[in-house]
Design a protein around this motif. Structure first.
Motif, mmCIF file in Angstrom:
data_model
loop_
_atom_site.group_PDB
_atom_site.id
_atom_site.type_symbol
_atom_site.label_atom_id
_atom_site.label_comp_id
_atom_site.label_asym_id
_atom_site.label_seq_id
_atom_site.Cartn_x
_atom_site.Cartn_y
_atom_site.Cartn_z
ATOM 1 N N CYS A 156 7.534 -0.990 0.305
ATOM 2 C CA CYS A 156 7.125 -0.738 -1.071
ATOM 3 C C CYS A 156 7.144 0.778 -1.144
ATOM 4 O O CYS A 156 6.184 1.434 -0.765
ATOM 5 C CB CYS A 156 5.754 -1.334 -1.359
ATOM 6 N N CYS B 236 4.364 5.821 -6.305
ATOM 7 C CA CYS B 236 3.394 5.100 -7.113
ATOM 8 C C CYS B 236 1.973 5.580 -6.935
ATOM 9 O O CYS B 236 1.051 5.025 -7.530
ATOM 10 C CB CYS B 236 3.450 3.625 -6.742
ATOM 11 N N GLY C 187 0.153 5.089 -4.415
ATOM 12 C CA GLY C 187 -0.466 4.306 -3.338
ATOM 13 C C GLY C 187 0.485 4.170 -2.170
ATOM 14 O O GLY C 187 1.585 4.727 -2.178
ATOM 15 N N ARG C 188 0.046 3.473 -1.160
ATOM 16 C CA ARG C 188 0.970 3.074 -0.096
ATOM 17 C C ARG C 188 0.307 1.938 0.643
ATOM 18 O O ARG C 188 -0.724 2.133 1.288
ATOM 19 C CB ARG C 188 1.290 4.231 0.868
ATOM 20 N N CYS C 189 0.860 0.741 0.506
ATOM 21 C CA CYS C 189 0.166 -0.448 0.983
ATOM 22 C C CYS C 189 1.089 -1.260 1.865
ATOM 23 O O CYS C 189 2.297 -1.076 1.866
ATOM 24 C CB CYS C 189 -0.263 -1.305 -0.203
ATOM 25 N N ASN D 107 2.959 -4.516 2.548
ATOM 26 C CA ASN D 107 3.495 -5.678 1.852
ATOM 27 C C ASN D 107 4.360 -6.457 2.824
ATOM 28 O O ASN D 107 5.144 -5.866 3.566
ATOM 29 C CB ASN D 107 4.363 -5.233 0.671
ATOM 30 N N SER E 274 -2.133 -4.517 -1.411
ATOM 31 C CA SER E 274 -1.160 -4.103 -2.429
ATOM 32 C C SER E 274 -1.628 -4.409 -3.845
ATOM 33 O O SER E 274 -2.535 -5.205 -4.057
ATOM 34 C CB SER E 274 0.173 -4.787 -2.171
ATOM 35 N N CYS E 275 -0.952 -3.780 -4.792
ATOM 36 C CA CYS E 275 -1.280 -3.935 -6.209
ATOM 37 C C CYS E 275 -0.371 -4.984 -6.831
ATOM 38 O O CYS E 275 0.466 -5.582 -6.175
ATOM 39 C CB CYS E 275 -1.138 -2.593 -6.921
ATOM 40 N N ARG F 96 2.140 -4.606 -8.618
ATOM 41 C CA ARG F 96 3.570 -4.309 -8.491
ATOM 42 C C ARG F 96 4.075 -4.799 -7.140
ATOM 43 O O ARG F 96 5.112 -5.459 -7.052
ATOM 44 C CB ARG F 96 3.817 -2.810 -8.652
ATOM 45 N N GLY F 97 3.324 -4.475 -6.095
ATOM 46 C CA GLY F 97 3.733 -4.936 -4.767
ATOM 47 C C GLY F 97 3.858 -6.454 -4.749
ATOM 48 O O GLY F 97 4.791 -7.018 -4.182
ATOM 49 N N MET G 238 -3.425 3.362 -6.508
ATOM 50 C CA MET G 238 -3.835 2.035 -6.009
ATOM 51 C C MET G 238 -3.789 2.036 -4.496
ATOM 52 O O MET G 238 -3.256 2.917 -3.882
ATOM 53 C CB MET G 238 -2.954 0.992 -6.627
HETATM 54 S S1 SF4 Z 1 1.651 -2.205 -3.582
HETATM 55 FE FE1 SF4 Z 1 1.441 -0.993 -5.468
HETATM 56 S S2 SF4 Z 1 0.233 0.837 -4.911
HETATM 57 FE FE2 SF4 Z 1 0.905 -0.180 -2.993
HETATM 58 S S3 SF4 Z 1 2.782 0.882 -2.411
HETATM 59 FE FE3 SF4 Z 1 3.399 -0.896 -3.643
HETATM 60 S S4 SF4 Z 1 3.515 -0.213 -5.786
HETATM 61 FE FE4 SF4 Z 1 2.381 1.340 -4.588
#
Ligand code: SF4
Ligand SMILES: Nc1nc2c(c(=O)[nH]1)N[C@H]1C(S)=C(S)[C@@H](COP(=O)(O)OP(=O)(O)OC[C@H]3O[C@@H](n4cnc5c(=O)[nH]c(N)nc54)[C@H](O)[C@@H]3O)O[C@H]1N2
Ligand SMILES: Nc1nc2c(c(=O)[nH]1)N[C@H]1C(S)=C(S)[C@@H](COP(=O)(O)OP(=O)(O)OC[C@H]3O[C@@H](n4cnc5c(=O)[nH]c(N)nc54)[C@H](O)[C@@H]3O)O[C@H]1N2
Ligand SMILES: [Mo]
Length: 846
Positions: free
Chosen positions: A63, A67, A69-71, A73, A102-103, A105-106, A244
């Protein structure tokens, strides 16, 4: 391929269950709070059963968007098809060691990567001819499918033709990726772009006055030290929407420990809902007056930390100025109005910023007396035209009250995932080992001048007369310059003027739509893998999820194929294999030793690992095996309260102001900052005083009043997307409707009701959108999320999507960084319907 997509569709999480989850997320305070702790995306019962019967495996998926953030996924891959997504479950969740969840979007990434609107084949514009053909049809022509050979032949022959006719300076490569710039640089160079869009005026002000680079992580406290604050002020920062991942969760831990939160923002944001004890609505681009009003109260009520100023700062009063400077030019006398006759009283400030004098007084007292106070500010309040005064005065306020360098105190200009977690990275990736190639051409066009420069052939390069430039090719890579830079209407004109436009992207985004040739790019899900950095405690290692879709190719493949046609050596363009680059990043990755004495290797590689990867390297011992890292997809540094990794910026300097003096000319924090004034003068747009003084922004509140544009527009970072990325995902469109925020009293005065369609007009263009009539925005202020893909209706002269850069003017000023939040608009009711954009046809061109 059709079958693959069909199969993938069968497995899709239902739209209904996704929206249900979204509803929980947006419903209110609890929602944003629960995100880090909430369950995974729910699927309907039948689907769950079907999925449960499939054999597959979880793969860490990139991901990679910009954005905030950095999550973590993960994609569940069955038979080469992604059937579902999950987030971090690699360890139990706890406030001290949170999962990296994650948010929305993820969680809807499959809808993006596997979207029906992915660019599938190279395409050219029907009325394109060498030299441009009917250039005025860019953006509205039909598309014709072509082979890769034809596409690469067209692009390379146009590059050759334009070079021959106009020289290399005619190539413009605005931003994104390193691959095509390597080709253009080897081929003689190109005109580049400069100017930041994120940090606003913090970009150069912070390093000039503190001597410390502003990389976000360098300012403020780590997440544990934030709990030492008495008061945290979110000064134009909305992490619950724009950082996020863990930031809001980290703030909540501070709140649980009793820290008070004040939010200063024109909007009552998601973060305010979750965190705020008080919300102070303010007029955009006027924060400096609030700060000066507070400073006036602090000075006149003897709340100044004089010892701090005398020891650590330059320029507060006449006794602490650099040699030779007019003693009248000090901050204290400016605030008191000793020489200019205007005391910057709370009453003076209230007239401009719209916050009452009483409230300013109360805030000033609280700021000066409840030490330590931490101010966290996004780029937004500084993302204003000629707005250098804002960061400069905000830092000065902290200096005046000794709110710097003490655990729990500070000013953090940061809106990304480090915003609640400052300090040196505890884990970091190694380099990829690819040597850079310099661009032989030094000319660069500023963001705010580039489109105009293409139209009139002139650009600013310092304080002297403007220089000539003749751009004839725009090459769009891994970015969204046309949509994401101020002055989009000029941008479209410029795109219709030059001889050739090419775009390589995943979608027919705005860059691609206005191009002559579009090249389909494969996404990181379709690539070998790589690393992603996030907050200081994590490193993500993602792997290939699926094969490249349709005929898409990597950016590097395109670069090499073009290079060959231009007579360049593909080995020089791509000297290190993808496998080796990833290995280099992993083998070079380092992690802080547990005694904080320095870094050690992160990943253990055995001889067998190296052999099976087919790369060059030597075995090494680290903290985590290669196999475990690949399986987990993340390394998270263990933290606990009181550990050796807590951080507060300027702590060293406070302890030893001589031995650890700052890298400013005075070695101190510079309230009087000549280098900043010199820097701005050298750029050539305007001048700035070495002191922080209030100067109205171009298209700030004052200009709006003067010129009959009664509303101030802020363009917020919007949950639907990362800038323009993912704006095309229908689920996200439905969840976040790209609404136009307007205060209920303003709406009533204009006869506008909730969901009415309104027309918003600035000096630069018009958009239409449905109104969100609310008390959650200050009177006189309106807001729209930035990043929607322009859908321009020529007949009506309006953009229907609400692309904010239609409204934002290309106004070069100060450091040349864009001022997206100083913009004056008019609002009126629009008497034609507008269907919700999730019902619009997708941009499917083949
Ligand atoms: S899940 Fe959302 S906040 Fe996290 S890296 Fe992906 S887009 Fe960014
Ligand atoms: N009005 C207004 N405008 C703003 C802002 C604002 O506040 N207000 N904010 C500004 C800010 S802070 C920023 S950072 C900028 C962001 O501006 P940009 O970076 O230009 O915008 P993105 O939408 O992130 O563009 C990324 C593009 O890269 C494409 N892409 C993704 N992966 C790949 C890949 O592997 N290869 C290729 N070739 N393409 C790929 C995506 O499809 C997308 O089109 O926007 C700025 N614009
Ligand atoms: N969902 C999402 N998150 C993102 C991004 C995204 O595209 N989408 N982009 C990421 C990137 S690259 C960046 S640079 C960051 C940007 O991060 P920020 O700059 O923090 O985000 P914004 O939403 O622009 O603004 C934050 C808050 O500042 C307020 N504000 C605007 N103008 C003013 C002002 O003049 N004074 C005061 N006091 N407040 C003001 C806004 O109302 C908003 O609530 O976001 C990152 N996070
Ligand atoms: Mo940004």
């Amino acid at each position: 391929m059709a079958d693959l997509i069909g199969k993938a569709k069968d497995y899709m999480l239902s739209r209904r269950s996704f929206l249900r989850m979204t509803a929980t997320f947006t419903a209110g305070a609890a929602a944003a709070v629960t995100l880090p702790g909430c369950g995974l995306v729910k699927v309907d019962a039948e689907q769950a059963e079907m999925l449960a019967n499939q054999e597959g495996k979880w793969v860490t998926s990139a991901c990679w968007h910009n954005c905030g953030g950095r999550c973590l996924n993960k994609a569940f891959v069955v038979n080469g098809i992604v059937t579902k997504m999950k987030t971090d479950d690699t360890h139990p969740d706890s406030p001290d060691n949170p999962q990296q969840r994650s948010c929305l979007r993820g969680r809807s990434h499959r809808q993006h990567i596997l979207g029906a609107d992915r660019l599938k084949y190279p395409m050219k514009r029907k009325n394109w001819e060498p030299g441009g053909g009917k250039k005025e049809l860019r953006g509205k022509d039909e598309w014709v499918r072509i082979s890769w050979d034809e596409a690469l032949d067209i692009v390379s022959s146009e590059i050759k033709r334009i070079k021959e006719k106009y020289g290399n300076g005619a190539f413009f490569y605005p931003s994104g990726g390193t691959e095509i710039p390597r080709v253009l640089s080897l081929y003689g160079g190109y005109t580049a772009r400069w100017g930041l869009v994120s940090w606003g005026t913090w970009a150069d002000v912070y390093p000039k006055i503190t001597g410390i680079a502003n990389n976000g992580a360098s300012s403020g406290n780590d997440r544990f030290r934030l709990r030492d604050s008495k008061l945290i002020i979110l000064w134009g920062a909305n992490p619950a929407s724009s950082s996020m991942g863990t930031p809001t969760y980290n703030f909540l831990q501070a709140k649980k420990e009793g820290v008070k939160f004040i939010v200063i923002d024109p909007l009552y944001t998601e973060s305010a809902r979750v965190l705020a004890d008080e919300w102070i609505p303010i007029r955009p681009a006027t924060d400096t007056t609030l700060i000066l009003g507070m400073a006036h109260y602090i000075i006149t009520n003897n709340l100044v930390d004089k010892a701090f100023l005398d020891t650590y700062c330059l320029g507060y009063d006449a006794d602490h100025l650099p040699e030779g400077v007019d003693p009248k030019e000090n901050f204290k006398d400016y605030v008191l109005g000793t020489f200019d006759g205007t005391p910057k009283t709370p009453e003076w400030a209230a007239e401009i910023c719209g916050v009452s004098a009483d409230l300013i007084t109360k805030l000033a007292k609280e700021y000066a007396t409840s030490k330590p106070v931490a101010v966290i500010t996004g780029g937004a309040p500084a993302r204003i035209n000629n707005g250098e005064h804002f960061p400069h005065s905000l830092m000065t306020l902290a200096f005046m009250t000794g709110n710097i360098g003490v655990p729990g105190a500070g000013v953090s200009p940061n809106m990304h995932n480090s915003s609640t977690n400052a300090g040196p990275a505890l884990v970091k990736a190694g380099g990829n080992g690819v040597p850079a190639i310099a661009n032989p051409i030094k000319a660069k066009l500023n963001n705010l001048e580039m489109w105009q420069a293409m139209l009139d052939g002139k650009y600013t390069d310092g304080p002297g007369p403007k220089k000539d430039v003749n751009i004839q090719m725009i090459y769009h890579g891994y970015a969204s310059d046309l949509n994401q830079r101020a002055g989009m209407m000029k941008g479209i004109e410029a795109h219709r003027k030059v001889e050739f436009v090419v775009s390589q992207n995943l979608f027919l985004n705005t860059n691609s739509r206005y191009a002559d040739v579009v090249l389909p790019v494969s996404s990181p899900w379709e690539s070998y893998g790589g690393t992603l950095t996030g907050n200081r405690e994590i490193l993500i290692y993602y792997s290939q999820v699926i094969e490249p879709l349709y005929e898409s190719k990597s950016d590097m493949w395109i670069a090499k194929e073009l290079g060959k046609r231009l007579g360049l050596d593909p080995q020089v363009i791509d000297p290190v294999s993808e496998e080796q680059q990833v290995y280099n990043q992993l083998a070079g990755a380092t992690v802080m030793k547990m005694d904080a004495s320095g870094y050690e290797k992160l990943v253990t590689f055995t001889a067998e690992d190296i052999q099976s990867l087919g790369v060059k390297g030597t075995p090494q011992t680290g903290r985590i095996t290669y196999a475990e890292f690949k399986e987990k997809g993340i390394y998270q540094f263990p933290r606990s309260r009181g550990d050796k990794f807590e951080f507060t910026s300027f702590e060293d300097f406070l302890a030893d102001p001589v031995g650890k003096k700052l890298a400013t000319p005075s070695g101190k924090l510079e309230i009087y900052c000549q280098p900043l004034a010199d820097h701005i003068e050298k750029i050539g747009f305007n001048l700035k005083s070495p002191l922080p003084k209030y100067e109205p922004s171009i298209e700030g509140y004052e200009d709006g009043v003067k010129d009959g544009y009664p509303f101030q527009l802020v363009t917020i970072h919007y949950q639907r997307r990362s800038h323009s990325t993912m704006d095309n995902v229908p689920w996200l469109r439905e969840a976040f409707p790209q609404e136009f925020w307007i205060n209920a009293s303003d709406a009533a005065a204009l006869g506008i009701k909730n969901n009415d369609i309104v027309k918003v007009t600035s000096r630069w263009g018009s958009i239409i959108r449905q109104a969100y009539v609310t008390e959650r925005i200050n009177v006189g202020v309106v807001a729209v999320g930035e990043g929607a893909w322009i859908e321009y209706d020529d007949a009506e002269g309006v953009d229907k999507a609400g692309a904010t850069n239609v409204l934002n003017g290309p106004i070069p000023s100060g450091q040349g960084h864009t001022g997206h939040n100083s913009c004056n608009v008019k609002v009126e009711k629009y008497n034609k319907p507008l269907a919700p954009d999730y019902t619009w046809p997708q941009r499917i061109i083949f």
